[in-house]
Write a protein that holds these residues in place. Structure first.
Motif, PDB file in Angstrom:
ATOM      1  N   VAL A 123       3.632   4.556  12.788  1.00 36.68           N
ATOM      2  CA  VAL A 123       2.577   3.559  12.799  1.00 36.68           C
ATOM      3  C   VAL A 123       1.093   3.960  13.259  1.00 36.68           C
ATOM      4  CG1 VAL A 123       1.926   1.167  13.299  1.00 36.68           C
ATOM      5  CG2 VAL A 123       4.205   1.645  12.493  1.00 36.68           C
ATOM      6  N   GLN A 124       1.424   4.768  14.732  1.00 35.56           N
ATOM      7  CA  GLN A 124       0.136   5.134  15.190  1.00 35.56           C
ATOM      8  C   GLN A 124      -0.867   6.081  14.598  1.00 35.56           C
ATOM      9  OE1 GLN A 124       3.363   5.889  16.044  1.00 35.56           O
ATOM     10  NE2 GLN A 124       3.483   8.015  16.751  1.00 35.56           N
ATOM     11  N   GLN A 125      -0.215   6.666  13.595  1.00 35.46           N
ATOM     12  CA  GLN A 125      -1.113   7.458  12.753  1.00 35.46           C
ATOM     13  C   GLN A 125      -1.670   7.002  11.542  1.00 35.46           C
ATOM     14  OE1 GLN A 125       0.824  11.252  11.554  1.00 35.46           O
ATOM     15  NE2 GLN A 125       2.196  11.338  13.429  1.00 35.46           N
ATOM     16  N   LEU A 126      -1.399   5.755  11.095  1.00 35.71           N
ATOM     17  CA  LEU A 126      -1.714   4.924  10.057  1.00 35.71           C
ATOM     18  C   LEU A 126      -3.041   4.691  10.029  1.00 35.71           C
ATOM     19  CD1 LEU A 126      -1.109   4.174   7.185  1.00 35.71           C
ATOM     20  CD2 LEU A 126      -0.493   1.948   8.046  1.00 35.71           C
ATOM     21  N   PRO A 127      -3.629   4.015  11.364  1.00 37.05           N
ATOM     22  CA  PRO A 127      -5.276   3.668  11.330  1.00 37.05           C
ATOM     23  C   PRO A 127      -6.067   4.749  11.245  1.00 37.05           C
ATOM     24  CG  PRO A 127      -3.820   2.455  12.985  1.00 37.05           C
ATOM     25  CD  PRO A 127      -2.962   3.519  12.362  1.00 37.05           C
ATOM     26  N   GLU A 128      -5.654   5.978  11.846  1.00 35.01           N
ATOM     27  CA  GLU A 128      -6.452   7.435  11.471  1.00 35.01           C
ATOM     28  C   GLU A 128      -6.632   7.666   9.974  1.00 35.01           C
ATOM     29  OE1 GLU A 128      -6.303  11.957  12.927  1.00 35.01           O
ATOM     30  OE2 GLU A 128      -5.068  10.561  13.852  1.00 35.01           O
ATOM     31  N   LEU A 129      -5.642   7.637   9.325  1.00 39.69           N
ATOM     32  CA  LEU A 129      -5.426   7.908   8.033  1.00 39.69           C
ATOM     33  C   LEU A 129      -6.190   7.264   7.112  1.00 39.69           C
ATOM     34  CD1 LEU A 129      -4.271   9.512   5.499  1.00 39.69           C
ATOM     35  CD2 LEU A 129      -2.218   7.871   5.441  1.00 39.69           C
ATOM     36  N   LEU A 130      -6.330   5.749   7.363  1.00 40.00           N
ATOM     37  CA  LEU A 130      -7.088   4.909   6.533  1.00 40.00           C
ATOM     38  C   LEU A 130      -8.504   4.984   6.867  1.00 40.00           C
ATOM     39  CD1 LEU A 130      -4.930   1.563   6.998  1.00 40.00           C
ATOM     40  CD2 LEU A 130      -4.952   3.085   5.141  1.00 40.00           C
ATOM     41  N   GLU A 131      -8.950   5.195   8.145  1.00 37.31           N
ATOM     42  CA  GLU A 131     -10.054   5.625   8.801  1.00 37.31           C
ATOM     43  C   GLU A 131     -10.638   6.883   7.906  1.00 37.31           C
ATOM     44  OE1 GLU A 131     -12.985   6.491  12.536  1.00 37.31           O
ATOM     45  OE2 GLU A 131     -10.967   6.017  12.881  1.00 37.31           O
ATOM     46  N   ASP A 156       2.515   1.121   1.073  1.00 33.07           N
ATOM     47  CA  ASP A 156       1.965   2.339   0.680  1.00 33.07           C
ATOM     48  C   ASP A 156       0.426   2.016   0.582  1.00 33.07           C
ATOM     49  OD1 ASP A 156       3.902   3.570  -0.703  1.00 33.07           O
ATOM     50  OD2 ASP A 156       3.795   2.813  -2.581  1.00 33.07           O
ATOM     51  N   VAL A 157      -0.131   3.117   0.647  1.00 34.78           N
ATOM     52  CA  VAL A 157      -1.799   2.968   0.842  1.00 34.78           C
ATOM     53  C   VAL A 157      -2.518   2.806  -0.680  1.00 34.78           C
ATOM     54  CG1 VAL A 157      -3.895   4.483   1.417  1.00 34.78           C
ATOM     55  CG2 VAL A 157      -1.847   4.825   2.687  1.00 34.78           C
ATOM     56  N   VAL A 158      -3.168   1.710  -0.786  1.00 37.40           N
ATOM     57  CA  VAL A 158      -4.135   1.412  -1.739  1.00 37.40           C
ATOM     58  C   VAL A 158      -5.389   1.340  -1.674  1.00 37.40           C
ATOM     59  CG1 VAL A 158      -4.382  -0.581  -3.423  1.00 37.40           C
ATOM     60  CG2 VAL A 158      -2.132  -0.534  -2.005  1.00 37.40           C
ATOM     61  N   LEU A 159      -5.799   2.208  -2.679  1.00 34.41           N
ATOM     62  CA  LEU A 159      -7.400   2.417  -2.762  1.00 34.41           C
ATOM     63  C   LEU A 159      -7.746   2.161  -3.962  1.00 34.41           C
ATOM     64  CD1 LEU A 159      -7.133   6.248  -1.477  1.00 34.41           C
ATOM     65  CD2 LEU A 159      -7.299   4.239  -0.051  1.00 34.41           C
ATOM     66  N   GLY A 160      -9.266   1.641  -3.880  1.00 36.91           N
ATOM     67  CA  GLY A 160      -9.732   0.989  -5.018  1.00 36.91           C
ATOM     68  C   GLY A 160     -11.410   0.984  -5.022  1.00 36.91           C
ATOM     69  N   ASP A 161     -12.020   1.348  -6.090  1.00 39.09           N
ATOM     70  CA  ASP A 161     -13.617   1.297  -6.055  1.00 39.09           C
ATOM     71  C   ASP A 161     -14.052   1.073  -7.709  1.00 39.09           C
ATOM     72  OD1 ASP A 161     -13.537   3.826  -7.178  1.00 39.09           O
ATOM     73  OD2 ASP A 161     -14.249   4.993  -5.690  1.00 39.09           O
ATOM     74  N   ASP A 162     -14.893   1.379  -7.927  1.00 42.28           N
ATOM     75  CA  ASP A 162     -15.523   1.230  -9.402  1.00 42.28           C
ATOM     76  C   ASP A 162     -14.915   1.998 -10.200  1.00 42.28           C
ATOM     77  OD1 ASP A 162     -17.086  -1.272  -8.872  1.00 42.28           O
ATOM     78  OD2 ASP A 162     -18.833   0.255  -8.468  1.00 42.28           O
ATOM     79  N   ALA A 177       2.033   7.163  -1.350  1.00 47.72           N
ATOM     80  CA  ALA A 177       2.579   6.795  -0.218  1.00 47.72           C
ATOM     81  C   ALA A 177       1.925   7.524   1.031  1.00 47.72           C
ATOM     82  CB  ALA A 177       4.028   7.501  -0.168  1.00 47.72           C
ATOM     83  N   PRO A 178       1.988   6.792   2.250  1.00 44.19           N
ATOM     84  CA  PRO A 178       1.066   7.551   3.493  1.00 44.19           C
ATOM     85  C   PRO A 178       1.233   9.004   3.637  1.00 44.19           C
ATOM     86  CG  PRO A 178       2.190   5.238   3.968  1.00 44.19           C
ATOM     87  CD  PRO A 178       2.744   5.831   2.730  1.00 44.19           C
ATOM     88  N   GLU A 179       2.546   9.576   3.589  1.00 44.02           N
ATOM     89  CA  GLU A 179       2.601  11.008   3.721  1.00 44.02           C
ATOM     90  C   GLU A 179       1.892  11.634   2.631  1.00 44.02           C
ATOM     91  OE1 GLU A 179       6.162   9.692   1.474  1.00 44.02           O
ATOM     92  OE2 GLU A 179       5.153   8.957   3.404  1.00 44.02           O
ATOM     93  N   VAL A 180       1.607  11.162   1.385  1.00 47.45           N
ATOM     94  CA  VAL A 180       1.136  11.930   0.079  1.00 47.45           C
ATOM     95  C   VAL A 180      -0.354  11.792   0.517  1.00 47.45           C
ATOM     96  CG1 VAL A 180       0.690  11.949  -2.357  1.00 47.45           C
ATOM     97  CG2 VAL A 180       2.865  11.307  -1.392  1.00 47.45           C
ATOM     98  N   ALA A 181      -0.753  10.609   0.971  1.00 45.59           N
ATOM     99  CA  ALA A 181      -2.453  10.417   1.363  1.00 45.59           C
ATOM    100  C   ALA A 181      -2.631  11.400   2.482  1.00 45.59           C
ATOM    101  CB  ALA A 181      -2.674   9.189   1.780  1.00 45.59           C
TER     102      ALA A 181
END
Length: 246
Positions: A37-45, A194-200, A207-211
């Protein structure tokens, strides 16, 4: 970011096309595992600074069908999935999914094959925003498109769906909905967290480890692009810029 030149991938990030293939195999076959969990915010940033199409240079899976599109143009979505499968066009079940939302999560709704009824409109979007949601992803249509695009408190909530309609869900309260389970959106399996990313350009679910396995390469690839574009604009011969194979 478009992949066309040696600097974007072959020379700057991976070294050669063979390495790119090896990375794809390694990432796609790695088992789904929970990221600390402690690594997820860094990944999202880190992902906030990435051009999402750049991820398509390194990965083949996780990209939702092009039928899933941005209902709020210009909005970027970065968050983790909170999932629900909603049969019976059940508006009550959508409300229960809203109550489960945590700040930074993306409300992901699998409408159980129903592509006619809209589970999301102005009220649903406002409720998700009030709960701190990072966005909404629907395998179906939405409604109230004008209201969804209205900016308030700094901007409109990112919403991605198959289109728009005037036909909405009803207060069936069938009790058949499932929450926090793997669902399917645009042909992609979405698991809670899972990490969800979206734009135009579209939507990517990883999966977080894939990202995490590709984010640094994507950042480097994006950083190389301005120089490549400048070289093209300056009239440098294209055979010196574009990757043409070994």
């Amino acid at each position: 970011m478009e992949m066309s030149a040696t600097g974007t991938l072959a020379a700057v990030t991976l070294g050669n096309p063979a390495a790119e293939v090896e990375l794809q195999v390694e990432v796609e076959t790695e088992p789904h595992a929970e990221r600390p969990v402690q690594q997820l915010p860094e990944l999202l940033e880190q992902l906030c600074s990435v051009s999402f199409p750049t991820l398509g240079h390194f990965l083949e899976k996780g990209f939702c069908s092009s039928e899933i599109r941005a209902i709020v143009p210009g909005a970027r979505m970065v968050g983790v999935a909170s999932t629900a499968r909603i049969p019976d066009a059940d508006a009550v079940a959508v409300n229960h999914a809203l109550l489960r939302l945590q700040p930074g999560e993306v409300l992901v709704l699998d409408m159980d094959g129903d592509r006619q009824h809209a589970p999301v409109g102005a009220v649903t979007s406002a409720a998700a925003r009030a709960g701190g949601a990072a966005g909404i992803l629907v395998d179906g249509p939405v409604t109230d498109v004008v209201e969804l695009n209205e900016t308030n408190d700094g901007g409109a909530l990112p919403v991605f769906a198959r289109g728009t309609t005037c036909l909405t869900t009803k207060r069936h309260a069938s009790g058949r909905a499932e929450f926090g389970v793997p669902v399917s959106v645009g042909g992609v399996t979405v698991r809670p967290g899972d990490v969800v990313l979206g734009d135009d350009n579209g939507v990517v679910v990883l999966a977080p480890e894939v990202a995490a396995a590709v984010v640094l390469q994507a950042v480097e690839s994006d950083a190389a692009e301005p120089n490549i574009l400048s070289r093209i604009a300056a009239g440098e011969p294209l055979e010196r810029i574009l990757y043409l194979g070994q």
